[in-house]
Design a protein around this motif. Structure first.
Motif, short mmCIF file in Angstrom:
data_model
loop_
_atom_site.label_atom_id
_atom_site.label_comp_id
_atom_site.label_asym_id
_atom_site.label_seq_id
_atom_site.Cartn_x
_atom_site.Cartn_y
_atom_site.Cartn_z
N GLU A 1 5.64 14.43 -2.19
CA GLU A 1 7.36 14.17 -1.24
C GLU A 1 8.30 15.54 -1.41
O GLU A 1 8.87 15.71 -0.57
N ALA A 2 8.49 15.67 -2.89
CA ALA A 2 9.57 16.86 -3.66
C ALA A 2 8.97 18.03 -2.68
O ALA A 2 10.48 18.77 -2.05
N LEU A 3 7.73 18.66 -2.04
CA LEU A 3 7.60 19.60 -1.60
C LEU A 3 7.88 19.58 -0.03
O LEU A 3 8.83 20.96 0.35
N HIS A 4 7.14 18.29 0.46
CA HIS A 4 7.79 18.51 2.36
C HIS A 4 9.66 17.86 1.97
O HIS A 4 9.48 18.78 3.29
N SER A 5 10.02 16.85 1.19
CA SER A 5 11.34 16.99 1.75
C SER A 5 12.44 18.03 1.33
O SER A 5 13.67 17.83 2.15
N LYS A 6 11.77 18.63 0.23
CA LYS A 6 12.71 19.57 -0.15
C LYS A 6 14.41 18.79 -0.71
O LYS A 6 15.27 19.23 -1.13
N SER A 7 13.97 17.79 -1.37
CA SER A 7 14.77 16.71 -2.17
C SER A 7 14.62 17.11 -3.41
O SER A 7 15.95 17.04 -3.94
N ARG A 8 14.26 17.91 -3.73
CA ARG A 8 13.85 18.56 -5.32
C ARG A 8 13.11 19.39 -6.20
O ARG A 8 12.39 19.67 -5.41
N PRO A 9 13.58 20.90 -6.61
CA PRO A 9 12.77 21.66 -7.19
C PRO A 9 11.86 20.98 -7.93
O PRO A 9 11.35 19.61 -9.21
N VAL A 10 10.50 21.75 -7.48
CA VAL A 10 9.32 21.33 -8.71
C VAL A 10 9.03 22.60 -9.55
O VAL A 10 8.22 23.42 -9.03
N VAL A 11 8.29 22.34 -10.89
CA VAL A 11 8.11 23.27 -11.82
C VAL A 11 6.56 22.40 -11.90
O VAL A 11 6.52 21.95 -13.06
N ALA A 12 5.71 23.70 -12.44
CA ALA A 12 4.35 23.73 -12.79
C ALA A 12 4.70 23.79 -13.75
O ALA A 12 5.56 24.38 -14.47
N LEU A 13 3.44 23.27 -14.55
CA LEU A 13 3.64 23.17 -16.51
C LEU A 13 1.97 23.26 -16.61
O LEU A 13 1.07 22.56 -16.85
N GLY B 1 1.01 -0.97 0.13
CA GLY B 1 -0.15 -0.44 -0.24
C GLY B 1 0.79 1.60 0.28
O GLY B 1 1.27 1.41 0.74
N ALA B 2 0.32 2.54 -0.86
CA ALA B 2 1.26 3.72 -0.12
C ALA B 2 1.38 4.10 0.93
O ALA B 2 -0.15 4.16 0.81
N ARG B 3 2.53 5.09 1.17
CA ARG B 3 2.33 5.84 1.62
C ARG B 3 2.21 7.25 1.46
O ARG B 3 2.79 7.89 1.64
N PRO B 4 0.99 7.36 1.82
CA PRO B 4 0.76 9.48 1.58
C PRO B 4 1.80 10.05 2.06
O PRO B 4 2.38 9.09 3.85
N TRP B 5 2.64 10.73 1.92
CA TRP B 5 3.81 11.80 2.56
C TRP B 5 2.64 13.14 3.04
O TRP B 5 1.71 13.65 2.92
N LYS B 6 3.45 13.66 3.79
CA LYS B 6 3.33 15.06 4.74
C LYS B 6 3.19 16.00 3.13
O LYS B 6 3.76 16.38 2.68
#
Length: 816
Positions: free
Chosen positions: A43-55, A10-15
């Motif tokens: 996850e990328a937004l919460h953990s700041k692991s990678r930048p997110v770009v909206a398209l 089962g997927a574990r949703p993140w904050k």
């Protein structure tokens, strides 16, 4: 939810990322029927692991025809990923607003381009299309700049890359035709990277309007000195001086960072001129635009029909040159937007003191195994059988050196809280808990975490196990260590981090409905995701343990994940990878660029990551969603284009006419339609044994057979051998595929908890392989799948993350 109840963890949703408007936080619930944010974006937004770009998506639904729009969508997402970011394609599908659309969702949306029911979605249209969707009228829609900004802001995304901006139309003093994009920029704090506004608009009035709305407008100078023009979409210059200019992405990021730190509620427009080699001269385009506007006026094309009419006419009059320029400028904007988002993330990490030494966008796996020692641990000793000597050479206390173990598991150890909704008589909803209020529930606390569950399952099955993880020096951490000891698991490989580090023991909170199905989960795994303390001694622990198998979960950041896998390979262990979730699964491929592959010798084909037979993962156990995420990631990174990949695929001996009939026979037509066996085969060059967990459909085993393997000639295995090498490969013998249907599928009332089911499957599977090796040679994977399925079935019926009944199951298996 029945489809997720059998052998899938089962997927574990993140904050959810913080919403700017507290009233909007409910939209980030994984169960909201109007608004969904993909787990990868969350996850990328919460953990700041990678930048997110909206398209945006109107360019696909109302700009390019099908299938050209599919190709463009794939191209733009790939540009973001190659740049180290996460693409968040935003649109409306089946009446649900989506941030971070998957490949299949994008294909469905782009296929609806030009259809009557496919809408162009601005702010005003969101409640309409989503409300109708909830009422049963499910429409698709592409989001405009304004619509995309609204949804990106709700998800917490700060950077949005697009082609051109809407503006003030010519004659707007009487028609009042002003794009909603401009008013949205005045009230939504998102930075928009575009090539200005389309040059058939009234650019001077557009800039005046933006100034009135309080929108900061800056233009990238691109090396130009002095006055710089605001761009005019197809042309680099408009004849109008830009209000402000910036030199590079670092300055752009600093402006965005300050904008949000000041809590300004308006947006920013970062104008990126079209590349010089694609620019159309102003002298050429201005006359064409005038002709197009006159024809639009004569045809009565006004309002929302005006822009599409003019664009079509400009395409016609330029002989298609405008379309080529359009494609070039949007690609340039997406590249620049990704770079800006990366620089912004650096600033945010520095301000929050988030370590950047293990960023995934700077890590590249070397070719295996020639550069391993210099990459993983250059100062550590060669493998030795003396655990105390290894510990001493690494500066470890001999008394704490981990003894030998059959299996080493590295990953997350967490405190799990399970909150089961227990409705009172007369409650409005007898199944689902209510938002924004307290709900009666039964709350249980257990020790969990993916790596812990795997280790515990293998331990219960009778294998000797060492768990490598970390806890904080807090109450939860001390309780976790005490519980491990009481369960009979060694604690010498659990690092207790000093309180001064500020690291907290990982925690996972699951909120379940009355049927025990997951409604919402929150996870804090930062202690693993940001852990650097294993860098100097992971190899020494593995050398001392001398395991047959090392299992690594995807809770590690990409750099640590690959370092664990390579270190395990260096001590001769076989490796297993647990993907954890769709978002984290792709960490296996993150940090690799198709253009930066290491140079290999003639005997080893060049590849962006090690391929068979030099792979670093021997076995993995994704569910169907994680398999799809891994496949999409590999494709977007160009891993399927490498010579090594093609060499392995060609060696499988699959018929050139296609294998659909054979695959349907070995699995099922439904699975083939879903693409499960095809995706598994295409990932085999990187992971030669894949067990895909399919819920009540069972487990699909797909594996490469080495040259000379007895299964290639054994009559009992013949039905499962899909292809045999015909190229004379010295390594690949053929392809083995087999679907293991479950012995029993539980109904809703029989399921106690889905937590830990997939982890139990992997732990029991590897324990079975270890026991097989201890007996009559090496036991094959297919011989252990049934045992692992029975273990997973026991956990489904247990309130524990791993059922204690595995102890008896393990004893029975060892007697066989």
């Amino acid at each position: 939810m029945a489809s997720m109840r059998c052998f899938g963890k089962g997927a574990r949703p993140w904050k959810s990322p913080p919403a700017f408007n507290p009233a909007c936080r409910r939209f980030l619930s994984s169960d909201n029927r109007f608004f969904k944010v993909s787990e990868e974006v969350r996850e990328a937004l919460h953990s700041k692991s990678r930048p997110v770009v909206a398209l945006e998506t109107t360019i696909y639904t109302h700009g390019f025809p099908y299938p050209d729009n599919v190709a463009l969508a794939s191209r733009l997402e790939s540009l973001v990923r190659v740049g180290g970011g996460v693409p968040a394609t935003i649109g409306v599908l089946d009446g649900v607003a989506r941030v971070g659309m998957g490949a299949e969702e994008i294909i469905r949306l782009t296929a609806s381009a030009g259809k009557k029911g496919t809408l162009k979605i601005s702010r005003r249209d969101l409640s309409y299309i989503c409300g109708l969707g909830a009422a049963g009228k499910k429409h698709n829609g592409g989001t405009t700049v304004a619509g995309t900004m609204v949804l990106a802001h709700l998800a917490g995304i700060k950077v949005f890359a697009t082609g051109g901006l809407g503006g003030v139309h010519r004659g707007a003093e009487s028609s009042m035709d002003i794009s909603a994009d401009l008013t949205e920029l005045g009230r939504t704090p998102v930075a928009v990277i575009s090539s200005g506004c389309k040059s058939f608009l009234d650019i001077p009035r557009t800039l005046e309007y933006l100034e009135t709305e309080g929108v900061g407008v800056v233009t990238f100078a691109d090396g130009r000195e002095g006055n710089v023009d605001f761009p005019a979409f197809w042309s680099r210059d408009s004849g109008l001086r830009s209000p402000m200019t910036i030199r590079n992405e670092q300055e752009a990021a600093a402006i965005i960072h300050a904008h949000h730190a000041l809590s300004l509620s308006s947006g920013l427009l970062l104008a990126n001129p079209i590349p010089a080699d694609a620019s159309v001269a102003r002298s050429e385009i201005d006359g064409i635009i005038e002709d197009a506007i006159q024809e639009a006026t004569s045809a009565g094309a006004s309002g929302k029909d005006n822009t599409p009419f003019i664009l079509a006419k400009i395409k016609e009059l330029t002989g298609g040159k405008s379309v080529i320029a359009n494609r070039a400028l949007i690609e340039a904007n997406v590249r620049r937007g990704t770079s800006v988002a990366k620089e912004l993330l650096k600033l945010e990490r520095m301000e929050q003191a988030v370590p950047v030494g293990t960023r995934s966008d700077t890590f590249t796996v070397p070719a295996w195994p020639s550069t391993l020692q210099s990459t993983v641990a250059p100062s550590l000793p060669e493998a030795t059988s003396n655990a105390a000597d290894v510990a001493a050479s690494a500066g470890l206390d001999k008394s704490t050196a981990p003894p030998k173990a059959d299996i080493v598991v590295a990953g997350a150890l967490a405190i799990d809280f399970s909150c089961d909704y227990a409705p009172l008589p007369g409650a409005i909803d007898q199944v689902a808990p209510q938002l924004h209020t307290s709900n009666p529930s039964i709350i249980t606390q257990t020790l969990g975490g993916v790596a812990h569950n795997i280790a515990k399952a293998a331990h219960y099955m009778g294998a000797s196990v060492r768990l490598c993880s970390a806890v904080g020096d807090d109450l939860s951490g001390r309780a976790a260590v005490a519980q491990l000891s009481s369960d009979g698991l060694q604690t010498s490989s659990i690092k207790v981090l000093d309180a001064s580090t500020g690291q907290r023991t990982a925690q996972y909170v699951a909120v379940n409905d009355a049927h025990k199905d997951l409604t919402l989960a929150m996870a804090d795994m930062s202690i693993i995701e940001q852990l650097d303390t294993w860098t100097s001694d992971r190899l020494s622990y593995l050398q001392a343990a001398s395991p047959q198998w090392a299992i690594v979960d995807a809770n590690w950041d990409p750099a640590n994940l690959h370092a664990w896998l390579m270190a395990a390979k260096s001590v001769g262990a076989q490796t297993a990878f647990e993907p954890v979730s769709t978002a984290k699964s792709i960490r296996l491929f993150q940090g690799h660029s198709p253009t930066s592959a290491p140079t290999s010798s003639k005997s080893r084909p060049t590849s962006t990551i090690p391929t068979f037979p030099n792979h670093i993962v021997d076995l993995m156990t994704p569910n169907n969603h994680e398999l799809h995420a891994l496949h999409t990631s590999a494709r977007s990174l160009g891993l399927f284009d490498s010579p090594a990949w093609w060499a392995t695929i060609d060696s499988l001996g699959l018929p050139s006419s296609g294998s659909r009939t054979a695959l349907s026979h070995l699995t099922s037509p439904a699975l083939v339609d879903e693409g499960i066996p095809q995706m598994s085969i295409q990932l085999l060059p990187f992971v030669p044994c894949i067990l895909t967990k399919l819920g009540p459909k069972g487990v699909l085993l797909t594996q490469l057979l080495p040259a000379g393997d007895e299964r290639l000639s054994g009559p009992g295995d013949a039905p499962y051998v899909l292809g045999r090498d015909r190229t004379g490969s010295e390594t690949v013998g053929g392809l083995y595929m087999r679907l293991f249907e479950p012995e029993e599928v539980l109904g809703p009332g029989e399921v106690v908890s889905v937590n830990g089911v997939g982890d139990t499957f992997l732990g029991a599977l590897v324990a079975g392989l270890v026991h097989g090796a201890e007996k009559k040679g090496s036991k094959r994977v297919e011989d252990c799948v049934g045992l692992a399925q029975r273990a997973a079935r026991l956990t489904l019926g247990s309130k524990e993350a791993v059922s204690p009944e595995l102890i008896q199951l393990g004893r029975s298996a060892r007697r066989m």
